[in-house]
Design a protein around this motif. Structure first.
Motif, PDB file in Angstrom:
ATOM      1  N   THR A 151     -10.276   0.642   0.035  1.00 32.51           N
ATOM      2  CA  THR A 151     -10.829   2.291  -0.614  1.00 32.51           C
ATOM      3  C   THR A 151      -9.531   2.882  -1.131  1.00 32.51           C
ATOM      4  N   ILE A 152      -8.409   2.751   0.275  1.00 32.67           N
ATOM      5  CA  ILE A 152      -7.708   4.161   0.346  1.00 32.67           C
ATOM      6  C   ILE A 152      -6.866   3.572  -0.766  1.00 32.67           C
ATOM      7  N   ALA A 153      -6.335   2.266  -0.748  1.00 28.10           N
ATOM      8  CA  ALA A 153      -5.535   2.094  -1.870  1.00 28.10           C
ATOM      9  C   ALA A 153      -5.666   2.106  -3.289  1.00 28.10           C
ATOM     10  N   GLY A 154      -7.108   2.122  -3.625  1.00 29.00           N
ATOM     11  CA  GLY A 154      -7.755   2.279  -5.322  1.00 29.00           C
ATOM     12  C   GLY A 154      -7.805   3.868  -5.130  1.00 29.00           C
ATOM     13  N   GLN A 155      -7.871   4.726  -4.218  1.00 24.96           N
ATOM     14  CA  GLN A 155      -7.370   6.062  -4.671  1.00 24.96           C
ATOM     15  C   GLN A 155      -6.504   6.800  -4.494  1.00 24.96           C
ATOM     16  N   HIS A 156      -5.394   6.020  -4.462  1.00 21.62           N
ATOM     17  CA  HIS A 156      -4.289   6.340  -3.870  1.00 21.62           C
ATOM     18  C   HIS A 156      -3.339   5.809  -5.074  1.00 21.62           C
ATOM     19  N   LYS A 212      -2.851   7.432   5.725  1.00 23.02           N
ATOM     20  CA  LYS A 212      -3.522   6.780   5.134  1.00 23.02           C
ATOM     21  C   LYS A 212      -3.832   4.941   5.229  1.00 23.02           C
ATOM     22  N   LYS A 213      -2.692   5.384   4.478  1.00 21.92           N
ATOM     23  CA  LYS A 213      -2.560   4.030   3.571  1.00 21.92           C
ATOM     24  C   LYS A 213      -2.223   3.096   4.702  1.00 21.92           C
ATOM     25  N   VAL A 214      -0.582   3.833   4.968  1.00 22.18           N
ATOM     26  CA  VAL A 214       0.015   3.708   6.379  1.00 22.18           C
ATOM     27  C   VAL A 214      -0.628   2.667   7.229  1.00 22.18           C
ATOM     28  N   GLU A 215      -1.464   3.937   7.938  1.00 22.70           N
ATOM     29  CA  GLU A 215      -2.160   3.775   8.443  1.00 22.70           C
ATOM     30  C   GLU A 215      -2.983   3.092   9.087  1.00 22.70           C
TER      31      GLU A 215
END
Length: 631
Positions: free
Chosen positions: A385-390, A290-293
């Motif tokens: 947001t995704i970066a934090g979750q990652h 998801k982060k790459v996308e």
């Protein structure tokens, strides 16, 4: 020095010497008394010979009947003093001692009422005590309190107030002791039960003993209270330990072999934490995709923003002064921004339709740019947001790699149970320790007997202090009563009072003078007793004496008082009551005292008036016309 009288009462004219004894004779009513009044008036400078009667009131009786003016003059060389009538004005000035009403024979002290004579003697003898006398009698402090009352209200009022104060003090003593006051009783009085206590110490010393006993008892009581409080606290710990044992038993836990709550709790917490981390780590692959996308989509959105901005910036602005000109190469009409730069001649301006088309194009370009920016902002937020979750999932995976694999079952409820078990075990341990401490305290016990003894000591000390205070209070009131008796006695008008003592002292000196004067005349001794009774010889002045004896008594007292008030001359009226021996005694008294005496005698004829010139004296006759002529 001589007396000159004109038209004063019964005298029409008179000139009498005042520096030697003089006999003035005349019939009854001739004016002998008028001469005495004239002498008193002139010497005192008081127009009325009666001290309490004004000239206005006495006007009708001062001038000789039928006269319009009169005067009385005392001459001494070139100086004089004159009283004029009827106005009573005084002229001239000379230092002549006033002839008192007593010396002038106007009033007779011997014939006064007892109270009047007493007041007269107080004045003459200066017998009224002053503050210094009072201080010597009752003390300076008491005198400071009493003297203002004497000054404002008088001695009798002060005496009355002192008696009232004494009555109140005796009432206070009786109220305190429950017994009627008596001076002997007051000296040895003690309250009932006093013999049971040691009272040799002062009230302050006994109060200190009471305070010490109270402090000792309070310390013992406080220590006892602390012990009882500690025992109560230990008992409460034992009760809580028993409740903890019941809790363990109800949950099937052997109190003697309990589990290790702390170790199990730690294992459960690690298991719960590992499960949470595994859940986060399981999401890491999907989050990476998801982060790459989203990273790619965000970059594309940014490119769209740049393309929209370039398109927007390339559009011409209708609000600029636009001109068109053909291209030099192809001939196409171009929008000219600056003629100076291009150096193209202007051909025509934009039309209204062209302006509207340009404005519409700009609006569409603005809208496209805003949409591109909005899409980019949304994607950037999602990427963050995704970066934090990652990042969290990645951290969880790292933690899992270093965490031991613990096999434990349970949850937060189990942890809570284990916590209660741990507290119960600790409570049981505290209860066991409290039980041992309580047993030790109970073995040593509380010394209640010592507390009871301290209470008895304090009660005895308080009782002794109370008796001591009663004795002190009664003694203090008794001292005030004794002081009051001294004050009352000093203020009384009796012979034991200060006024009586002072009068007795002064009377002693006066009686010496009376004895001397009596002896100079060869008469019986005149004496005044402490109760102000006049005696002639052994008889009291009054009905026991003959008229001649009364006369002698009056003259001797008159002479003594004339000495005291320093009258320069004395007038003796009605001397004809004396026989020859008595008159010789009167003349002898005048010689020995060195004070001139004007002797008035009633004689019917001038020829019978004795000539005293050979004796260094003078004789005068008052004729029917009121004239005084020498014999």
């Amino acid at each position: 020095m001589e007396l000159q009288v004109k038209n004063f009462r019964g005298i029409s004219s008179a000139v009498l010497p005042l520096d030697k004894t003089t006999l003035v004779a005349g019939q009854n009513g001739a004016g002998k008394t008028s001469l005495a009044m004239a002498l008193a008036a002139a010497s005192s400078g008081h127009a009325s010979p009666w001290a309490n009667v004004s000239v206005r009131d006495a006007k009708s009786g001062l001038l000789r009947k039928g006269a319009s003016r009169g005067s009385v003059t005392i001459m001494d060389g070139h100086s004089h003093i004159t009283v004029n009538y009827p106005g009573g004005s005084v002229s001239g000035e000379m230092k002549v001692g006033a002839v008192s009403a007593v010396a002038a024979g106007i009033i007779s002290p011997a014939d006064m009422k007892s109270n009047d004579l007493t007041r007269l003697l107080y004045d003459y003898l200066d017998a009224t005590p002053n503050k210094e006398h009072l201080s010597e009698e009752i003390g300076a402090q008491a005198a400071e309190q009493v003297w203002p009352v004497i000054e404002s209200d008088g001695w009798d009022a002060a005496y009355k107030r002192a008696r009232e104060s004494g009555t109140k003090l005796k009432g206070q003593w009786e109220g305190l002791t429950g017994e009627a006051y008596g001076s002997a009783k007051a000296q040895a009085w003690q309250p009932q039960g006093a013999e049971s206590y040691s009272l040799q110490h002062t009230s302050d010393e006994m109060q200190a003993a009471v305070n010490a006993s109270a402090e000792n008892l309070n310390a013992m009581r406080n220590q006892n209270a602390v012990i009882l409080s500690q025992q109560e606290q230990l008992q409460q710990q034992i009760i809580r330990a028993e409740a903890a044992q019941k809790y363990l038993a109800d949950n099937g836990i052997d109190p003697n072999n309990p589990p290790d709550p702390e170790a199990e709790t730690n294992a459960i917490r690690i298991s719960i934490q590992r499960a949470d981390l595994e859940k986060l780590a399981d999401e890491l692959p999907a989050l990476e995709l998801k982060k790459v996308e989203l990273t790619q989509q965000t970059a594309d959105a940014y490119k769209a923003i740049e393309a929209a901005r370039q398109k927007h910036d390339a559009l011409p602005k209708p609000d600029v002064a636009v001109i068109t000109a053909p291209c030099p190469s192809c001939g196409t009409h171009l929008v000219v921004v600056s003629k100076q730069e291009l150096q193209i001649p202007a051909t025509e301006q934009l039309s209204t339709e062209q302006r509207e088309q340009m404005t519409s194009a700009i609006r569409e370009a603005d809208a496209e740019l805003q949409r591109a920016e909005s899409i980019h902002a949304t994607l950037s937020q999602q990427l963050a947001t995704i970066a934090g979750q990652h990042a969290r999932a990645s951290e969880a995976a790292d933690q899992l790699a270093g965490m031991p694999d613990v096999a434990a079952s349970g949850d937060e409820n189990r942890i809570a149970v284990l916590s209660r078990v741990a507290r119960a075990i600790q409570t049981i341990e505290h209860g066991n320790a409290a039980r041992q401490q309580l047993e030790q305290m109970q073995a040593s016990g509380i010394d209640q007997e010592a507390i009871n003894h301290a209470e008895m000591e304090l009660n005895a000390a308080n009782a002794a202090l109370h008796i001591r205070q009663l004795i002190d209070q009664a003694s203090g009131i008794s001292k005030r009563i004794t002081q009051n008796i001294a004050i009352t006695t000093a203020l009384s008008s009796g012979v034991d009072g200060l006024r009586g003592k002072r009068m007795a002292q002064q009377l002693s000196q006066l009686n010496e003078s009376l004895a001397h004067i009596s002896a100079s005349a060869g008469w019986k001794t005149v004496f005044i007793s402490d109760n102000i009774a006049i005696q002639y010889g052994d008889a009291e002045y009054g009905w026991q004496l003959s008229e001649s004896e009364k006369f002698r008594c009056r003259v001797i007292l008159q002479a003594a008082l004339a000495d005291l008030d320093c009258s320069p001359v004395m007038v003796v009226d009605a001397a004809d009551i004396l026989d020859k021996k008595g008159r010789n005694g009167l003349i002898g008294m005048a010689k020995k005292l060195g004070r001139p005496i004007i002797i008035m005698m009633t004689i019917n004829e001038k020829k019978d008036v004795p000539n005293l010139a050979p004796l260094g004296m003078a004789s005068f006759w008052i004729n029917e016309s009121g004239e005084v002529e020498p014999v």
